[in-house]
Design an enzyme around this catalytic site. Structure first.
Site, PDB file in Angstrom:
ATOM      1  N   PHE A 188      14.178  44.125   5.004  1.00 42.51           N
ATOM      2  CA  PHE A 188      14.619  44.377   3.622  1.00 42.51           C
ATOM      3  C   PHE A 188      13.715  43.589   2.655  1.00 42.51           C
ATOM      4  O   PHE A 188      13.307  42.472   2.954  1.00 42.51           O
ATOM      5  CB  PHE A 188      16.077  43.927   3.496  1.00 42.51           C
ATOM      6  CG  PHE A 188      16.750  44.376   2.233  1.00 42.51           C
ATOM      7  CD1 PHE A 188      17.296  45.649   2.133  1.00 42.51           C
ATOM      8  CD2 PHE A 188      16.845  43.525   1.146  1.00 42.51           C
ATOM      9  CE1 PHE A 188      17.925  46.064   0.963  1.00 42.51           C
ATOM     10  CE2 PHE A 188      17.468  43.933  -0.022  1.00 42.51           C
ATOM     11  CZ  PHE A 188      18.008  45.209  -0.117  1.00 42.51           C
ATOM     12  N   ASP A 229      19.919  37.964   9.067  1.00 44.01           N
ATOM     13  CA  ASP A 229      20.484  38.657   7.911  1.00 44.01           C
ATOM     14  C   ASP A 229      21.478  39.688   8.439  1.00 44.01           C
ATOM     15  O   ASP A 229      21.091  40.616   9.165  1.00 44.01           O
ATOM     16  CB  ASP A 229      19.351  39.330   7.112  1.00 44.01           C
ATOM     17  CG  ASP A 229      19.867  39.977   5.834  1.00 44.01           C
ATOM     18  OD1 ASP A 229      21.032  40.425   5.804  1.00 44.01           O
ATOM     19  OD2 ASP A 229      19.087  40.051   4.857  1.00 44.01           O
ATOM     20  N   TYR A 275      29.645  42.746  -0.448  1.00 35.54           N
ATOM     21  CA  TYR A 275      29.953  43.922  -1.287  1.00 35.54           C
ATOM     22  C   TYR A 275      29.633  45.237  -0.598  1.00 35.54           C
ATOM     23  O   TYR A 275      29.794  46.287  -1.197  1.00 35.54           O
ATOM     24  CB  TYR A 275      29.219  43.829  -2.634  1.00 35.54           C
ATOM     25  CG  TYR A 275      27.719  43.623  -2.553  1.00 35.54           C
ATOM     26  CD1 TYR A 275      26.874  44.680  -2.261  1.00 35.54           C
ATOM     27  CD2 TYR A 275      27.159  42.370  -2.770  1.00 35.54           C
ATOM     28  CE1 TYR A 275      25.500  44.498  -2.190  1.00 35.54           C
ATOM     29  CE2 TYR A 275      25.795  42.170  -2.698  1.00 35.54           C
ATOM     30  CZ  TYR A 275      24.966  43.244  -2.400  1.00 35.54           C
ATOM     31  OH  TYR A 275      23.611  43.047  -2.315  1.00 35.54           O
ATOM     32  N   LYS A 276      29.167  45.173   0.660  1.00 31.73           N
ATOM     33  CA  LYS A 276      28.866  46.408   1.401  1.00 31.73           C
ATOM     34  C   LYS A 276      30.083  46.783   2.238  1.00 31.73           C
ATOM     35  O   LYS A 276      31.071  47.252   1.692  1.00 31.73           O
ATOM     36  CB  LYS A 276      27.590  46.203   2.206  1.00 31.73           C
ATOM     37  CG  LYS A 276      26.383  46.047   1.273  1.00 31.73           C
ATOM     38  CD  LYS A 276      25.094  45.683   1.958  1.00 31.73           C
ATOM     39  CE  LYS A 276      23.970  45.672   0.922  1.00 31.73           C
ATOM     40  NZ  LYS A 276      22.719  45.118   1.434  1.00 31.73           N
ATOM     41  N   ARG A 292      19.921  58.375   3.631  1.00 32.02           N
ATOM     42  CA  ARG A 292      20.771  57.473   4.411  1.00 32.02           C
ATOM     43  C   ARG A 292      22.237  57.836   4.207  1.00 32.02           C
ATOM     44  O   ARG A 292      22.730  57.868   3.081  1.00 32.02           O
ATOM     45  CB  ARG A 292      20.499  56.034   3.974  1.00 32.02           C
ATOM     46  CG  ARG A 292      21.067  55.005   4.915  1.00 32.02           C
ATOM     47  CD  ARG A 292      20.641  53.621   4.504  1.00 32.02           C
ATOM     48  NE  ARG A 292      21.276  53.236   3.249  1.00 32.02           N
ATOM     49  CZ  ARG A 292      21.209  52.012   2.727  1.00 32.02           C
ATOM     50  NH1 ARG A 292      20.510  51.072   3.347  1.00 32.02           N
ATOM     51  NH2 ARG A 292      21.805  51.736   1.605  1.00 32.02           N
TER      52      ARG A 292
HETATM   53  C1  LIG Z   1      21.816  44.526   0.581  1.00 29.98           C
HETATM   54  C2  LIG Z   1      20.891  43.595   1.279  1.00 29.98           C
HETATM   55  C3  LIG Z   1      20.477  42.405   0.675  1.00 29.98           C
HETATM   56  C4  LIG Z   1      20.872  42.124  -0.755  1.00 29.98           C
HETATM   57  O1  LIG Z   1      20.716  40.814  -1.147  1.00 29.98           O
HETATM   58  P1  LIG Z   1      21.324  40.384  -2.577  1.00 29.98           P
HETATM   59  O2  LIG Z   1      20.862  39.026  -2.771  1.00 29.98           O
HETATM   60  O3  LIG Z   1      22.804  40.555  -2.466  1.00 29.98           O
HETATM   61  O4  LIG Z   1      20.815  41.335  -3.598  1.00 29.98           O
HETATM   62  C5  LIG Z   1      19.702  41.531   1.414  1.00 29.98           C
HETATM   63  N1  LIG Z   1      19.322  41.831   2.687  1.00 29.98           N
HETATM   64  C6  LIG Z   1      19.685  43.003   3.290  1.00 29.98           C
HETATM   65  C7  LIG Z   1      19.258  43.301   4.681  1.00 29.98           C
HETATM   66  C8  LIG Z   1      20.469  43.915   2.596  1.00 29.98           C
HETATM   67  O5  LIG Z   1      20.827  45.058   3.158  1.00 29.98           O
END
Ligand SMILES: *Cc1c(COP(=O)(O)O)cnc(C)c1O
Length: 401
Positions: free
Chosen positions: A128, A202, A227-228, A376
């Site tokens: 990511f 992560d 939040y996911k 997706r």
């Molecule tokens: C959604 C996501 C993030 C988001 O990070 P934020 O700091 O909340 O914006 C980070 N890593 C992965 C793998 C994600 O899917």
């Protein structure tokens, strides 16, 4: 078996179907299907009530006394609960705070500092963006080198090939945000440890979707979003796990007062709090934590094993419909077909995916476009029904045909 009756049969047999009513209904009649809960989970009705209580009671009436009475303990309390329900983490190792990006920065800096004399950080080119960017900036900050794994489906052999006695830390996603491929967290952590490095995971696309066993796997650090799949709300705070093995020795760079030994002592210099609390920096986001509390409570009720079982069944249903309807139209499946290797979403590829995604969204099929050519399909077992998936796939067939 792609009929409407089959979808109805699957929904009737679904033990988690009852949980749909616990969410705020989608009143927009234009929405055919919400298949983006892995980017922004839907709100719980209980969160709206909880937020009202926080505002009117805890904040409105108890006023500043609520910090002492309740709020200051929330980062650790919610972290413990999240650890128990979703992370396989014993109490005292997880806090809820900041964003995933900020938590990752802290975790990576902490990990690298625990490995002095080693000057390489490993990650993969498909990770990511926030992960790749932070790996690069931490490396630049410390004069370290980034070692890239060139794949979106990282295996033990890939990690073994790039790690060695210069490896300080390895930063990987447990579930790949594009392909949904699941990395073998335990086996990879073992290899990283054999090479003398530390593993930073992560969990954004795994927490609340597939069981995670951080303690059993011997993970060092982990971060993730709420939040996911945890439905905590837009911008709700993230979590940070630090294994108790490192509590005596780890430090993190954002040394704010909330992570200090005596927060209200107004000391002259920073002395870190014992244990996980030193991972905190500033004032906890109380309103955002209301959603975390409700999301985690609902997951505890549903059970992560049942959530995972339904995610697998939904994924299989997407693949069945894709094979019958979309593969003949030029789509390919970019996610693992092996249930055990696929996380909570399915990505389909199509040469015209970008334009098609726009058309789908305009037509009420809320999916996510992922560069360069991925559509997706996010599957949130507590809210997604088999009929909803079928309706979406039917629209995709119609609009792409
Ligand atoms: C959604 C996501 C993030 C988001 O990070 P934020 O700091 O909340 O914006 C980070 N890593 C992965 C793998 C994600 O899917």
């Amino acid at each position: 078996m792609t009929t409407r009756e089959e979808a109805a049969r699957l929904d009737a047999a679904d033990e988690l179907a009852v949980f749909r009513d616990r969410f705020v209904p989608i009143t927009d009649p234009g929405v055919v299907a919400y298949l983006d809960g892995n980017s922004l989970g839907r709100p719980l009705r209980a969160t709206a009530d909880r937020l009202r209580d926080v505002v009117t009671q805890e904040w409105g009436s108890r006023l500043i006394r609520s910090w002492e009475e309740r709020w200051l303990e929330l980062p650790g309390q919610l972290g413990d609960e999240l650890g128990r329900v979703a992370l396989g983490a014993a109490p005292g190792q997880t806090i809820v705070a900041d964003s995933t990006s900020v938590c990752l920065y802290k975790a990576l800096r902490a990990a690298v500092a625990l490995r002095p004399g080693r000057d390489e950080i490993v990650t993969d080119t498909a990770n990511f963006p926030t992960d790749r960017f932070l790996v690069e900036s931490v490396a630049a900050e410390l004069g370290h080198t980034v070692r890239w794994i060139e794949t979106g489906d990282v295996g033990v052999a890939d990690v073994a090939a790039v790690t060695g006695d210069r490896t300080a830390a390895v930063v990987l996603s447990h579930v790949d945000y594009r392909s949904a491929a699941i990395a073998d967290l335990a086996a990879i952590t073992r290899v990283v440890h054999e090479r003398g490095g530390l593993a930073v995971w992560d969990l954004c696309h795994s927490v609340g979707s597939i069981p995670v066993e951080l303690d059993a796997a011997g993970a060092d650090f982990a971060v993730g979003c709420t939040y996911k799949f945890l439905n905590a709300g837009p911008g709700a705070p993230a979590f940070l796990y630090v294994s108790s093995r490192h509590h005596e020795t780890f430090g993190q760079p954002l040394t704010g007062w909330m992570g200090a030994a005596d927060t209200f002592g107004m000391a002259e210099h920073y002395v870190p709090a014992p244990g996980i609390r030193r991972a905190l920096s500033g004032t906890p986001p109380v309103l955002g934590m209301a959603g975390v509390q409700e999301g985690v409570a609902l997951l505890a009720e549903a059970g992560i094993e049942r959530v995972r079982a339904k995610a697998v069944a939904l994924g299989r249903w997407v693949l069945e419909l894709a094979d019958a309807w979309l593969v003949p139209l030029g789509f390919t499946v970019a996610s693992p077909r092996d249930d055990a290797r696929r996380g909570g979403h399915v990505t389909l590829r199509h040469p015209d995916a970008e334009r098609l995604s726009r058309v789908l969204i305009e037509n009420g099929v809320l999916i996510d476009f992922r560069r360069p050519d991925g559509i997706r399909i996010g599957l949130s077992p507590l809210t997604t029904s088999f009929a909803e998936v079928r309706a979406a796939m039917d629209r995709i067939r119609e609009l792409a045909g």
